[in-house]
Design an enzyme around this catalytic site. Structure first.
Site, PDB file in Angstrom:
ATOM      1  CE  LYS B 119     -43.263   6.444 -71.374  1.00  0.00           C
ATOM      2  NZ  LYS B 119     -44.283   5.477 -71.786  1.00  0.00           N
ATOM      3  N   GLY B 148     -46.690   3.746 -78.719  1.00  0.00           N
ATOM      4  CA  GLY B 148     -47.277   2.418 -78.928  1.00  0.00           C
ATOM      5  C   GLY B 148     -47.586   2.169 -80.385  1.00  0.00           C
ATOM      6  N   GLY B 201     -61.538   4.969 -66.756  1.00  0.00           N
ATOM      7  CA  GLY B 201     -60.344   4.132 -66.852  1.00  0.00           C
ATOM      8  C   GLY B 201     -59.331   4.645 -67.856  1.00  0.00           C
ATOM      9  CD  GLU B 204     -52.677   3.339 -67.511  1.00  0.00           C
ATOM     10  OE1 GLU B 204     -51.549   3.339 -67.005  1.00  0.00           O
ATOM     11  OE2 GLU B 204     -52.925   2.928 -68.665  1.00  0.00           O
ATOM     12  CG  ASP B 215     -46.415   9.448 -71.204  1.00  0.00           C
ATOM     13  OD1 ASP B 215     -45.796   8.376 -71.067  1.00  0.00           O
ATOM     14  OD2 ASP B 215     -47.149   9.696 -72.181  1.00  0.00           O
ATOM     15  CE  LYS B 219     -45.726   7.965 -74.665  1.00  0.00           C
ATOM     16  NZ  LYS B 219     -47.183   8.155 -74.454  1.00  0.00           N
TER      17      LYS B 219
END
Lengths: 336, 336
Positions: B119, B148, B201, B204, B215, B219
């Site tokens: 990115k 993705g 999980g 992250e 994030d 985008k």
């Protein structure tokens, strides 16, 4: 780019108006579209320098003037070979595909790209037509045939490229979906919902093809044949429409939090592609649960990209026309 | 088709495995991909006849063997000029874009197509990179950078071609969406939902970029700059994350039938493109209302095709790798 339009119903008229409205923005993107032919069943107009489409829109789409000639038809286009794209928008016939099938075949055989919204020829002869197109390095744009503005073909072709489609499931008929939504929301019988759809102009004169599932079947078959390399025809699949769905069934499922939707589905099991159309109970977890009223949606299950759903795309002649323009813009970019 | 891979994290490894798994099906479609370079920060492997990727997968992605050379880097690729596509998958740095920015620029300047999931360079320098690509007739595949597996760039580029985008709205961060869904479903505080996301999980190590909205902002900015011809950078937009959302607010809206979602939005008003990221109350009628848990979705409002939403696309390194492959397959078809 020079084009010819054959078939002169609502979508063709909306398309001509759209070309006029979008002229500046298309020019800015380097796309200058000239319409050289407008042909209907009893003749048409040809102007080698481009038809004045503003004049046609201004006089309410009347083609009858000094330029109109009764003997203008697809053969003039073939003989002159002076357009880049044929826009084929004659009426759909899902039994013979004609006259669209002949128009498309002749254009492709004579090195003319084709964009069409006509389901008949694509449903019946996609493989043959596509192979003529491929052999001649031409594009066959069919985005409009499977949901109009909803880019179901595009998503399957490009947006999940490199991934295997395991199944495709769709709510593909706006009229049927409206009727089921109305039965669910207003808690009325099928007949009453149908009548409301008719009175609102949502259900058209030939609504039987919609409510009996044939329109959905045509679309899911095209998706299967184009995107999953199947070779299915209408006789290969079971088709059940919404005309026998009872209010009680819908209310019973509603109480459970479920809905009944007209689903067209195609799936690959052990390398055999099968398809059906039928009203199905779907739960809140289903990706198409919230596709209501006239809306449409398609969900693709893939091996490496997960499940991808595309929902929406307005229903109407303007929006169908915009899906024709979408294919033209993409062909102009070199996308086949 | 010959490719080089630079950056060797989870997505690169999954991509190499995917190439192996998909070898037969890609070959059948006429696509034979040879990996000539695998380069990480301290050196790499080069084989002019193609690296044996099966061996690399078999020995658990260890690159340290006799072929590994410490002095192999992007300059070898530039000097040899013997690949068609550089797959750029180094770590994202949204402040400098490096080292990806230099890799991508050098490749494009030297007639090598680029596909990237990074990115940083796209966020910072898309216009410049795209113009180098255009001038050299090259493709710059960036589908992986904005969701993705979710084909958000593709939909904006091809599926609504010929139509004007009025606004784009997205749920673009899986971690944030999971946390908000967990707060809604289990009726817990932000801290507890975050801890659950960490323990599963889903969140992250660098989860702050996710929950603080950066994030999502990256985008939505990429979508704005690529699809709406904007020229925005992070400093131009207000960014509010989910870290201050209270359980009470969510429950209050839940009681009204609403949800709170982290929305990134970009819109064109009077020819000025603006964007923001913030938690918003959305009603059941909103096209992204049902995008829950780790799912993502983007909704495009257009002038002639109506509103079109794309939802889903699995989250994970395999799926991100599949989105890299998608761009490669499309470049191989001549799509730029």
């Amino acid at each position: 780019m020079d084009i010819g339009i054959i078939g002169f119903g609502g979508v063709s008229k909306a398309f001509i108006k759209l070309l006029l409205d979008k002229e500046d923005s298309l020019n800015k993107k380097g796309l200058d579209i000239r319409v050289k032919y407008i042909i209907k069943s009893n003749g048409g107009i040809y102007n080698k320098d481009g038809i004045n489409i503003k004049e046609i829109v201004d006089r309410d789409y009347s083609l009858v003037d000094s330029d109109f000639k009764e003997d203008i038809n697809i053969h003039n286009i073939v003989d002159n070979s002076d357009i880049d794209i044929l826009v084929e928008l004659t009426n759909t016939n899902i039994e013979t595909g004609e006259p669209g099938l002949t128009h498309i075949r002749l254009a492709l055989e004579n090195n003319i790209n084709v964009v069409t919204g006509n389901k008949g020829p694509i449903l019946l002869e996609y493989k043959k037509l596509k192979s003529i197109a491929d052999n001649n390095g031409l594009a066959l744009g069919i985005g409009c045939t499977t949901g109009g503005a909803l880019p179901s073909i595009n998503v399957g072709n490009y947006d999940i490229a490199g991934s295997e489609i395991l199944s495709i499931e769709g709510i593909l008929n706006g009229t049927s979906n409206y009727i089921l939504s109305e039965m669910y929301e207003s808690e009325v019988e099928y007949k009453d919902a149908l009548n409301k759809a008719i009175s609102l102009g949502i259900a058209e004169a030939n609504y039987k093809l919609d409510v009996e599932g044939y329109d959905t079947a045509s679309k899911i078959l095209i998706l299967a044949n184009v995107l999953m390399d199947a070779n299915l025809s209408l006789k290969d699949i079971s088709i059940e429409g919404i005309d026998k769905v009872k209010k009680e069934e819908i209310l019973e499922e509603k109480a459970r939090g479920n809905k009944i939707k007209l689903i067209g589905k195609v799936y690959n099991r052990n390398n055999k592609v099968s398809a059906y159309v039928r009203p199905e109970v779907i739960t809140k977890e289903h990706p198409l649960y919230f596709v209501d009223n006239k809306n449409k949606g398609v969900s693709y299950s893939t091996d490496t990209l997960g499940d991808i759903s595309i929902i929406g795309g307005a229903s109407g002649t303007v929006n169908a026309a915009a899906s024709i323009l979408r294919d033209i813009v993409n062909i102009n970019r070199g996308i086949k």
